[in-house]
Design an enzyme around this catalytic site. Structure first.
Site, PDB file in Angstrom:
ATOM      1  N   LYS A   1       0.825  -1.214   0.000  1.00 43.58           N
ATOM      2  CA  LYS A   1       0.000   0.000   0.000  1.00 43.58           C
ATOM      3  C   LYS A   1       0.862   1.268   0.000  1.00 43.58           C
ATOM      4  O   LYS A   1       0.448   2.301  -0.519  1.00 43.58           O
ATOM      5  CB  LYS A   1      -0.940   0.010   1.219  1.00 43.58           C
ATOM      6  CG  LYS A   1      -2.042  -1.051   1.137  1.00 43.58           C
ATOM      7  CD  LYS A   1      -2.970  -1.008   2.339  1.00 43.58           C
ATOM      8  CE  LYS A   1      -3.963  -2.145   2.272  1.00 43.58           C
ATOM      9  NZ  LYS A   1      -4.901  -2.171   3.394  1.00 43.58           N
TER      10      LYS A   1
ATOM     11  N   ASN B   1      -4.771   1.746  -1.547  1.00 46.19           N
ATOM     12  CA  ASN B   1      -5.150   0.333  -1.723  1.00 46.19           C
ATOM     13  C   ASN B   1      -5.872   0.116  -3.051  1.00 46.19           C
ATOM     14  O   ASN B   1      -6.134  -1.023  -3.436  1.00 46.19           O
ATOM     15  CB  ASN B   1      -6.023  -0.157  -0.562  1.00 46.19           C
ATOM     16  CG  ASN B   1      -7.442   0.357  -0.648  1.00 46.19           C
ATOM     17  OD1 ASN B   1      -7.673   1.449  -1.186  1.00 46.19           O
ATOM     18  ND2 ASN B   1      -8.391  -0.396  -0.145  1.00 46.19           N
TER      19      ASN B   1
ATOM     20  N   ASP C   1     -10.009   1.914   2.254  1.00 44.30           N
ATOM     21  CA  ASP C   1     -10.156   1.173   3.515  1.00 44.30           C
ATOM     22  C   ASP C   1     -11.043   1.931   4.503  1.00 44.30           C
ATOM     23  O   ASP C   1     -11.959   1.366   5.109  1.00 44.30           O
ATOM     24  CB  ASP C   1      -8.788   0.937   4.172  1.00 44.30           C
ATOM     25  CG  ASP C   1      -8.062  -0.250   3.553  1.00 44.30           C
ATOM     26  OD1 ASP C   1      -8.739  -1.121   2.961  1.00 44.30           O
ATOM     27  OD2 ASP C   1      -6.819  -0.307   3.657  1.00 44.30           O
TER      28      ASP C   1
ATOM     29  N   ALA D   1      -4.353   0.118   9.120  1.00 38.74           N
ATOM     30  CA  ALA D   1      -5.820   0.112   9.194  1.00 38.74           C
ATOM     31  C   ALA D   1      -6.289   1.149  10.211  1.00 38.74           C
ATOM     32  O   ALA D   1      -7.270   1.876   9.985  1.00 38.74           O
ATOM     33  CB  ALA D   1      -6.331  -1.279   9.571  1.00 38.74           C
TER      34      ALA D   1
END
Ligand code: NAP
Length: 466
Positions: free
Chosen positions: A79, A100, A115, A143
């Protein structure tokens, strides 16, 4: 074929618009299944494949992607690696330093990060608003950064970042403060985190593989939680979510984020923002069912599912939905007995007595155990005979739909014609039967499904327990 090594990708010739996932080990990803299901449902002549490439192979793989692909996703660890290759990046990529989703147009790469949007749309799906909420965010990796960004964007009151490394967490907070211009972030050591929070989000891998039975927090130290989200989806119900459910807290796993970030990727690739709620719910159920059926066969090594629980808990309704989602047959044990005896259950009770009916049930269990690929709704009293559970267990995963007495009473109101309810004080009778049977259901089930108030889709909720 959907899974390609770098060498295989070199000789791959696209026959239609092709999209891909690039990762260092992309072989087991659910992304091809979810994207190809969306293409199929939308009638699009497109294909999604996954490509495993090592960091050394990536530069050449990306050059090939310019010629062969219309877009792609990147997963760990690419990423960030992909950023220097982008012609243009959207605001999330610039803020987060990670992409992503890449749209390939005339050989140029346009980067997006979906995400966070996948996460915030997963909150919408669960009817959870981030606005003015006190958020506890576990972990401070990639994340967590996307999610922290969305929390700021959607007006969260505070975000407490709980991590094992204070140094990394403080650097994370500095970065997210700068990119969002929001001063809502603070640090807490993960091992001692405590206090009052509305929403808990786990972005650590605690709960995966060999940490499946570890809960990253002590719930006794947390108060006020109304929703718990775990970015993990494999296994579908890590310990954190089991503990949340035990406490009656609504929860969801990372599959919703995965599916919804995938939908957002498709919007960028195809310029189509016309994905209906119905389509999203279909794809989410499809992926959840795909995972559940694989786990039924490989983890539990069973070929059938038997639903058990008190009368009115939803065995038949949920059973039919599960059979449909899992592409399995459905058998209702009571209806099987009625058809064979050519009498209703009430008549069997009346004419031959309860013991005779119980013997018929045991015989039916022996027959059902020989079936394959079947969801069975057992009768309310079936597994009360311990022997029946033993008969079913070799081929059936026994799942208890453990509804509260209040919910059972609600579900049963208006259907008091059942043979066991032909008594003067029905309400009291239901309660004493419920208290008597519940420990037996609990003892004879492989999986116990509780339904926190507000659980929206009972069938998907059950599948996530497998
Ligand atoms: P990452 O960048 O490696 O971040 C992981 C975070 O967890 C780091 O803060 C790390 O802390 C912490 N951590 C790792 N092991 C830990 C342990 N044993 N105890 C305490 N903290 C620990 O990974 P990521 O990309 O953010 O992904 C994190 C998780 O989210 C993964 O499980 C991934 O599969 C999942 N995920 C799901 C989706 C979805 O669509 N559902 C999307 C992205 C990610 P240190 O820095 O101290 O190691």
């Amino acid at each position: 074929m959907q899974v390609y090594s770098f060498e295989e990708f070199k000789s791959f010739t696209p026959k239609r618009k092709t999209f891909a996932l690039f990762g260092s080990s992309a072989a087991f990803s659910l992304s091809p299944a979810l994207h190809n299901e969306i293409f199929k449902k939308c009638g699009l002549d497109c294909e999604y494949i996954s490509i495993t490439a090592s960091p050394e192979e990536l530069p050449e793989a990306l050059e090939l992607a310019r010629q062969k692909l219309s877009g792609f996703n990147c997963t760990i660890p690419y990423k960030q690696t992909v950023i220097p290759y982008l012609t243009k990046a959207d605001k999330r990529v610039s803020a987060l330093g990670a992409a992503n989703t890449i749209l390939v147009e005339n050989g140029e790469f346009y980067g997006f990060n979906t995400d966070g949007q996948g996460f915030s749309r997963a909150m919408d799906l669960n009817s959870v608003s981030l606005e003015n909420k006190k958020i506890l965010l576990l972990g401070c990796g990639g994340a967590a950064l996307s999610i922290a960004f969305e929390c700021a964007l959607h007006g969260a009151a505070s975000v407490t970042v709980a991590a094992r490394s204070e140094e990394k967490a403080l650097a994370f907070i500095e970065k997210i403060k700068t990119s969002t211009q929001c001063d809502i972030f603070s640090f807490s050591p993960l091992s001692t985190v405590c206090g009052s929070f509305d929403i808990l989000i786990n972005t650590t891998p605690i709960g995966m593989a060999d940490t499946q039975d570890i809960c990253p927090v002590n719930f006794d130290n947390l108060h006020g939680l109304s929703f718990v989200y775990d970015c993990i989806y494999h296994p579908p119900m890590p310990k954190l979510l089991k503990e949340a459910e035990k406490r009656g807290i609504l929860w969801d796993n990372g599959l919703s984020m995965l599916v919804l970030q995938g939908v957002q990727s498709q919007m960028h690739w195809l310029g189509n923002d016309n994905y209906s709620d119905e389509l999203i719910s279909h794809v989410l159920n499809f992926i959840t069912a795909k995972q559940a059926i694989e786990r039924l066969h490989t983890v539990y090594k069973r070929s059938n599912i038997a639903l058990t629980g008190f009368m009115g808990c939803g065995k038949t309704t949920v059973g039919k939905k599960l059979a449909n989602l899992l592409n399995m047959d459905f058998v209702d044990l009571d209806q099987k007995i009625e058809a064979e005896q050519k009498m209703s259950i009430s008549e069997i009770f009346e004419k031959k007595g309860e013991m005779h009916f119980r013997d018929l049930e045991t015989r039916a269990c022996h027959e059902l155990n020989k079936l394959e690929n079947t969801v069975i709704a057992t009768g309310g009293g079936t597994v009360i005979r311990d022997h029946n559970a033993d008969v079913l267990k070799p081929s059936c995963l026994i799942i208890l739909l453990n509804q509260s007495l209040e919910q059972i009473e609600k579900n049963l109101s208006g259907s008091y014609a059942r043979p066991l309810l032909q008594v003067p004080n029905v309400s009291e009778h239901i309660k004493s039967l419920y208290d008597f049977r519940t420990p037996q259901y609990l003892a004879n089930s492989d999986i116990i499904v509780n339904f926190p108030t507000g659980t929206s889709d009972n069938a998907r909720h059950v599948l996530m327990h497998i």
